[in-house]
Design a protein around this motif. Structure first.
Motif, PDB file in Angstrom:
ATOM      1  N   TYR A   1       0.847  -1.198   0.000  1.00  0.00           N
ATOM      2  CA  TYR A   1       0.000   0.000   0.000  1.00  0.00           C
ATOM      3  C   TYR A   1       0.883   1.249   0.000  1.00  0.00           C
ATOM      4  N   ASP A   2       1.929   1.235   0.837  1.00  0.00           N
ATOM      5  CA  ASP A   2       2.828   2.393   0.909  1.00  0.00           C
ATOM      6  C   ASP A   2       3.539   2.638  -0.409  1.00  0.00           C
ATOM      7  N   ASN A   3       3.876   1.566  -1.119  1.00  0.00           N
ATOM      8  CA  ASN A   3       4.524   1.725  -2.418  1.00  0.00           C
ATOM      9  C   ASN A   3       3.563   2.387  -3.412  1.00  0.00           C
ATOM     10  N   VAL A   4       2.310   2.002  -3.384  1.00  0.00           N
ATOM     11  CA  VAL A   4       1.298   2.640  -4.240  1.00  0.00           C
ATOM     12  C   VAL A   4       1.223   4.124  -3.911  1.00  0.00           C
ATOM     13  N   ARG A   5       1.131   4.435  -2.626  1.00  0.00           N
ATOM     14  CA  ARG A   5       1.034   5.825  -2.180  1.00  0.00           C
ATOM     15  C   ARG A   5       2.247   6.624  -2.646  1.00  0.00           C
ATOM     16  N   GLN A   6       3.431   6.057  -2.515  1.00  0.00           N
ATOM     17  CA  GLN A   6       4.656   6.736  -2.918  1.00  0.00           C
ATOM     18  C   GLN A   6       4.706   6.947  -4.433  1.00  0.00           C
ATOM     19  N   ARG A   7       4.298   5.941  -5.191  1.00  0.00           N
ATOM     20  CA  ARG A   7       4.315   6.077  -6.655  1.00  0.00           C
ATOM     21  C   ARG A   7       3.362   7.174  -7.130  1.00  0.00           C
TER      22      ARG A   7
END
Length: 96
Positions: free
Chosen positions: A37-43
């Motif tokens: 989820y955090d990777n999605v948010r960062q992208r």
């Protein structure tokens, strides 16, 4: 705008398109791409920052809000990404 989106790095473009065009939540994108989820948010945050910078360069001035868009439109939602608020569906910018 489509040209600017098409110039994004592939992973950022894929994630942003799933969010904006397909209307998927961060969690749905994370599951589909097999990332956190955090990777999605960062992208999405990074894609938004790149697009903002490209628009500034194109317009030659700082852009603070989409022009010609009604309040609450998808453009406003994209502009608010990364503000830390999550809505009921887990997407940033939906917590009005």
């Amino acid at each position: 705008m489509k040209n600017a989106i098409n110039q994004l790095p592939p992973k950022l473009k894929e994630t942003l398109v799933l969010f904006v065009d397909a209307g998927k939540s961060y969690q749905e994108i994370a599951t589909e791409l097999n990332i956190s989820y955090d990777n999605v948010r960062q992208r999405i945050c990074k894609a938004r920052a790149i697009l903002h910078q490209q628009l500034q360069e194109y317009e030659g001035e700082e852009i603070t809000a989409p022009v010609g868009r009604r309040k609450g439109s998808r453009g406003d939602e994209i502009r608010r990404l990364g503000d830390g608020e999550t809505g009921e569906n887990g997407r940033l910018g939906d917590g009005k």
